[in-house]
Design a protein around this motif. Structure first.
Motif: not given
Length: 317
Positions: A120, A249, A181
């Motif tokens: 991320l 992530e 996400l």
């Protein structure tokens, strides 16, 4: 359950290799009726069946709430064409403004194999793989969405498309967000939890409204995979059998036998849930000699996956 695969490219050599490895079902990208019909005949000549349409669907404007009716008409036509050709499963996703995203295509795996990975912190420079919207406004429109609006757009699609699918005997299977996400690159997402899939099937309680259980995406959610399979079991009609190491992530793909998930326990859970549909490997490692291939979709890694999946199918029968 049936061993399935996408082939990139769908060459005679790859078709023959798939047949030799015990594949029974082939997955095709979105195409018109004539192309699907020709592919169905070609696939049948190798002793396999065209059973799934997945990828590059005319659905991006629908996700954004910007469809003028054209995409919905195309999807209804596709479902009717699939029914005529006895192709009974349509896999789609609801990632607005993006598709599946990776930030690295050459992360190291066992023996120097290369896998795709996501971080991320590097997402602004992400390598975006998949559909590229023709509408230059798409990115801006996606950033203006909210989760509530996305759910509204999804419900509108289901209300329009599911009656056609039901009448044609075609099942719609939703793929989770990848990475799973709540937002990515400023765009909200809604299919990133087990609870979201439970909400999906409650929206329209019909067998035509189903789940594509992408194991890698669910693993990145941090859920217990066998437990999630049992939880969603009656609604799972299609499986992407893969694994990742890490979190939503930050994760990397793995060989099927080299990740954190107990894959044998997952296969047993599918059997206990009564899953009998197509199961395909996805995002396989790129092996030596395949540097010119499409990351995640090269053939040698897929051959390894075929054998591993068939072994688990036989061991848990």
């Amino acid at each position: 359950m049936r061993l399935a695969t996408v082939l990139t490219p769908m060459s005679d050599e790859n078709l023959q290799l798939a047949a030799q490895c015990g594949v029974t079902d082939i997955v095709h990208r979105y195409a018109d009726a004539a192309t699907l019909r020709a592919s169905r005949q070609r696939i049948a000549s190798f002793g396999m069946t065209l059973s799934v349409v997945e990828g590059y669907l005319p659905i991006e404007a629908i996700k954004l709430g910007a469809d003028d009716g054209r995409e919905l008409r195309l999807l209804k036509t596709l479902v009717r064409d699939m029914a005529e050709l006895d192709v009974r499963l349509l896999c789609y996703n609801f990632m607005a403004g993006t598709d599946w995203v990776r930030t690295r295509l050459d992360a190291p795996e066992r023996g120097g194999a290369k896998v795709t990975a996501f971080d991320l912190t590097a997402a602004d420079a992400a390598v975006r793989l998949g559909y590229t919207p023709a509408d230059v406004r798409a990115d801006e429109l996606a950033r203006q969405l909210s989760p509530a609006k996305l759910w509204d757009h999804l419900e509108r699609l289901l209300n329009e498309l599911l009656p056609v699918a039901e009448s044609c005997g075609v099942t719609l299977a939703m793929h989770p967000d990848d990475p799973p996400l709540p937002a990515l690159l400023g765009k909200p997402r809604i299919m990133h939890t087990v609870e979201a899939f439970e909400r999906l099937v409650r929206l329209a309680p019909t067998p035509a409204n189903a789940v594509c259980f992408c194991q890698g995406s669910f693993a990145a959610m941090g859920v217990d995979i066998p437990a999630a399979i049992r939880r969603l079991g009656p609604h799972i009609k299609y499986v992407h059998f893969r694994d990742v190491r890490g979190t939503a992530e930050s994760f990397a793909e793995t060989f099927h036998d080299n990740g954190p998930t107990d894959m044998a326990a997952a296969m047993r859970a599918y059997r206990e849930a009564g899953f009998a549909g197509p199961m395909r490997p996805d995002h396989v490692p790129q092996l030596v000699g395949e540097d010119d291939g499409e990351p995640g979709y090269t053939m040698l890694g897929r051959l390894f996956a075929f054998g591993y999946i068939r072994g688990l199918m036989h061991a848990t029968a």
